[in-house]
Design a protein around this motif. Structure first.
Motif, short mmCIF file in Angstrom:
data_model
loop_
_atom_site.label_atom_id
_atom_site.label_comp_id
_atom_site.label_asym_id
_atom_site.label_seq_id
_atom_site.Cartn_x
_atom_site.Cartn_y
_atom_site.Cartn_z
N ASP A 323 0.85 -1.18 0.00
CA ASP A 323 0.00 0.00 0.00
C ASP A 323 0.89 1.24 0.00
O ASP A 323 2.11 1.16 0.17
N PHE A 324 0.31 2.40 -0.21
CA PHE A 324 1.03 3.66 -0.16
C PHE A 324 0.05 4.78 0.16
O PHE A 324 -1.14 4.52 0.37
N ALA A 325 0.54 6.01 0.24
CA ALA A 325 -0.33 7.14 0.56
C ALA A 325 0.01 8.31 -0.34
O ALA A 325 1.11 8.38 -0.90
N ILE A 326 -0.94 9.23 -0.49
CA ILE A 326 -0.69 10.46 -1.23
C ILE A 326 -1.09 11.66 -0.38
O ILE A 326 -1.96 11.57 0.49
N THR A 327 -0.42 12.78 -0.62
CA THR A 327 -0.81 14.07 -0.07
C THR A 327 -1.13 14.97 -1.27
O THR A 327 -1.16 14.51 -2.41
N ARG A 328 -1.32 16.25 -1.01
CA ARG A 328 -1.61 17.15 -2.12
C ARG A 328 -0.44 17.23 -3.10
O ARG A 328 -0.64 17.38 -4.31
N ASN A 329 0.77 17.04 -2.61
CA ASN A 329 1.95 17.19 -3.48
C ASN A 329 2.85 15.97 -3.57
O ASN A 329 3.70 15.91 -4.45
N MET A 386 1.66 -1.71 6.66
CA MET A 386 0.91 -2.63 5.83
C MET A 386 -0.19 -1.91 5.07
O MET A 386 -0.29 -2.00 3.86
N HIS A 387 -1.04 -1.17 5.78
CA HIS A 387 -2.12 -0.41 5.15
C HIS A 387 -2.00 1.07 5.52
O HIS A 387 -1.93 1.42 6.70
N ALA A 388 -1.98 1.92 4.51
CA ALA A 388 -2.00 3.36 4.73
C ALA A 388 -3.43 3.83 4.92
O ALA A 388 -4.32 3.42 4.16
N VAL A 403 -0.72 8.47 8.43
CA VAL A 403 -1.40 7.62 9.41
C VAL A 403 -1.53 6.24 8.78
O VAL A 403 -2.07 6.10 7.67
N ALA A 404 -1.05 5.22 9.47
CA ALA A 404 -1.00 3.88 8.88
C ALA A 404 -0.94 2.83 9.97
O ALA A 404 -0.65 3.12 11.14
N SER A 405 -1.19 1.58 9.58
CA SER A 405 -1.05 0.46 10.50
C SER A 405 0.38 -0.06 10.46
O SER A 405 1.00 -0.13 9.39
N ASN A 406 0.90 -0.43 11.60
CA ASN A 406 2.25 -0.98 11.74
C ASN A 406 2.14 -2.38 12.32
O ASN A 406 1.65 -2.56 13.43
N VAL A 407 2.57 -3.39 11.55
CA VAL A 407 2.40 -4.78 11.98
C VAL A 407 3.60 -5.22 12.81
O VAL A 407 4.75 -5.02 12.42
#
Length: 578
Positions: A323-329, A386-388, A403-407
């Motif tokens: 998984d990954f995450a995005i912000t405005r930039n 694992m999941h963002a 903010v994400a889950s940490n296994v």
């Protein structure tokens, strides 16, 4: 999590296409000693419930088309299972993995659901779909919970009434194996059960390819992980393949349109977790591979047209980037301790493993980057994302918040998920000095978290996370207020719904009550999910008030079919051209 399946088959088996089938094929397995093989003992464990449901079916009842080649390969598969496999660990023993409400179910045509407790909100108009693994054949040999064919379970709500439907995603893998009458394509998560069995299964897979029993260019994935709207179209996704487009019919039925090759090329894959910018309509995605480049990042415009890819050369080994995450930039990628090493197969081990000496990292690249030269990494020891859940920018763009889950512990992710504790964390990355600060935002074993989809890439306040009971079972939902997390305030949980004893649910999904109202409160909406009662063996579709102090259940629809535990879902409004 299945992306290595496609890339492994591509790199190690299918680098060429035979011009014609071999007139004679000989399969020889030598130096495999089995005379002192242990008896197969099945370890008892509380990993999964041990009883099978009353209505447990082999989902595929269509008579297969068989020929001599099919019979030959089926016999080889059975021989490997019966005489070469090591005793099955609980995580790959189908009698454990597919017990209780993990057992597969047959397809279910659109059926009205007249039994409703409470009242379905009039504002809830559309279809909730949830994806998950559901093998069409009950396996004789090793089987991992990530292996099953994708099945979509859908509830269509209109005018306060509900219709239920369950359909397989008709992938190339599903259709081929249905026609043959048995599994054909190698399941990478469970196939490598000791060196002799690993070599034997790889030999059989290569022989099947040589004799043209299947064509890997058409895809090897099960599309069993999630769903996404891209360019106004609905897709079923699994990261071992390209997405499959599906449609929701007026009567609530689900139809597979086909594999969407416009998002890649024949052997390519795509993440099961693309991110949509609600303001621009753009979708951001990636693919990872065991061969270089190990990570590629790309954008799909609002019209659904894929843009050029950016290969990320600075990821110098194959990691499980789920998984990954995005912000405005920016886009933010994890580089966890979960690594992919195909060379482990020759040692009789699965290619997916843990590098305990590796320090996990997060990589940041501009969304509009034109080369991987703009990618930079920061070490985040002990953080295996694992999941963002979401990400955004603060301090005028100088800080990226994830903010994400940490296994933890990461070594149990594949084999003993019941021992995994997933913490919900806030990670702050200073863009200027590359420093990192992280802390937990809630207590408990939490994962499968969601937000109001309108806030993807923007600062949001509320998170709704599933409570592991333990995972992969889900015993309830919590609501987290991230506005309390900025000052180390500890547990930011502000609401909780714990299911009754013996009842387990799935990932919640947030549906806004007024999605077109920009003045609506962020938490003004509903949480929808499936709930299964293991005592009565009945499944329900439930609707919770996302704004209420106790996440009150305001409607529960009794379903005419059982819904096994699964993965990720989506809500598709009626006005969407899916």
């Amino acid at each position: 999590m299945e992306a290595l399946s496609s890339s492994f088959l591509q790199a190690y088996t299918f680098n060429h296409t035979p011009s014609s089938p071999s007139p004679i094929f000989k399969l020889k397995i030598s130096s495999v000693q089995i005379d002192e093989k242990q008896a197969k003992t099945f370890h008892q464990t509380t990993f999964f419930p041990q009883k099978l449901p009353k209505h447990s079916h082999n989902p595929n009842t269509t008579p297969p088309k068989t020929n001599q080649i099919t019979k030959f390969f089926t016999a080889l598969d059975n021989f490997i299972t019966d005489f070469i496999d090591l005793p099955l660990r609980p995580s790959i023993d189908p009698r454990h993995v597919l017990s209780g409400n993990f057992a597969p179910v047959p397809e279910h045509p659109p059926t009205p659901c007249p039994e409703v407790e409470g009242a379905l909100p009039r504002a809830l108009n559309g279809t909730y779909l949830r994806n998950g693994p559901n093998p069409q054949f009950f396996p004789r040999g090793p089987y991992h919970m990530f292996d099953g064919d994708g099945m979509l379970h859908a509830v269509t709500v209109s005018g306060g009434r509900a219709t239920f439907c369950s359909r397989f995603v008709k992938t190339y893998k599903y259709s081929l194996e249905k026609e043959v009458g048995s599994p054909v394509i190698l399941n990478v998560f469970s196939a490598f059960n000791g060196l002799p069995a690993s070599l034997a299964r790889c030999s059989v897979a290569f022989a099947r390819f040589l004799l043209r029993q299947y064509d890997p260019r058409r895809g090897v994935g099960a599309a069993n992980t999630s769903l996404a709207l891209i360019g106004g179209k609905l897709f079923a996704l699994g990261e071992s393949d390209l997405p499959y487009r599906v449609e929701i019919r007026a009567d609530g039925d689900i139809v597979t349109v086909g594999r969407h090759v416009a998002f890649g090329e024949p052997y390519m894959t795509m993440t099961a977790h693309p991110k949509t910018d609600a303001e621009t309509g753009e979708v951001f995605a990636f693919r990872h591979s065991i061969s270089a480049p190990h990570l590629s990042f790309f954008r799909i415009n609002a019209e659904g047209v894929k843009q050029p890819e950016i290969p990320i050369a600075s990821l110098n080994e194959a990691s499980l980037v789920h998984d990954f995450a995005i912000t405005r930039n920016y886009a933010v990628f994890p580089d966890p301790q979960i690594v992919i090493k195909p060379a482990e197969i020759v040692r009789g081990r699965a290619p997916l493993g843990i590098d305990e000496a590796k320090v996990p990292r997060l990589g940041i690249v501009r969304r509009g980057a034109e080369s991987d030269g703009e990618m930079w990494w920061v070490d985040v020891p002990g953080f295996n994302m694992m999941h963002a859940v979401n990400a955004w920018e603060e301090d005028g763009g100088d800080t990226v918040v994830v903010v994400a889950s940490n296994v933890q512990p990461v070594e149990h992710v594949l084999d003993r998920v019941d021992l995994v504790h997933s913490s919900m964390e806030r990670v702050e990355i200073n863009v200027r000095d590359k420093s990192v600060r992280r802390r937990a935002v809630a207590a408990g074993n939490l994962d499968f978290a969601v937000i109001n989809p309108a806030y993807v890439g923007k600062k949001n306040r509320y998170v709704y996370a599933a409570i592991g009971a333990p995972m992969p079972k889900i015993g309830g939902v919590v609501k987290i207020d991230l506005s309390l997390s900025a000052n180390d305030s500890g547990d930011c949980t502000v609401a909780r719904r714990v299911y009754a004893p013996g009842c387990y649910g799935g990932e919640p999904f947030f549906v806004a009550r007024e999605p077109d109202n920009p003045a609506a409160a962020e938490d003004d909406g509903y949480l929808v999910t499936y709930l299964h009662d293991e005592n009565s063996e009945e499944s329900k579709f439930i609707v919770m008030d996302a704004k209420s102090p106790n996440l009150d259940v305001i409607a529960a629809v009794k379903l005419p079919g059982r819904v096994p535990y699964g993965f990720h879902g989506i809500f598709v409004p009626h006005n969407t051209n899916s």
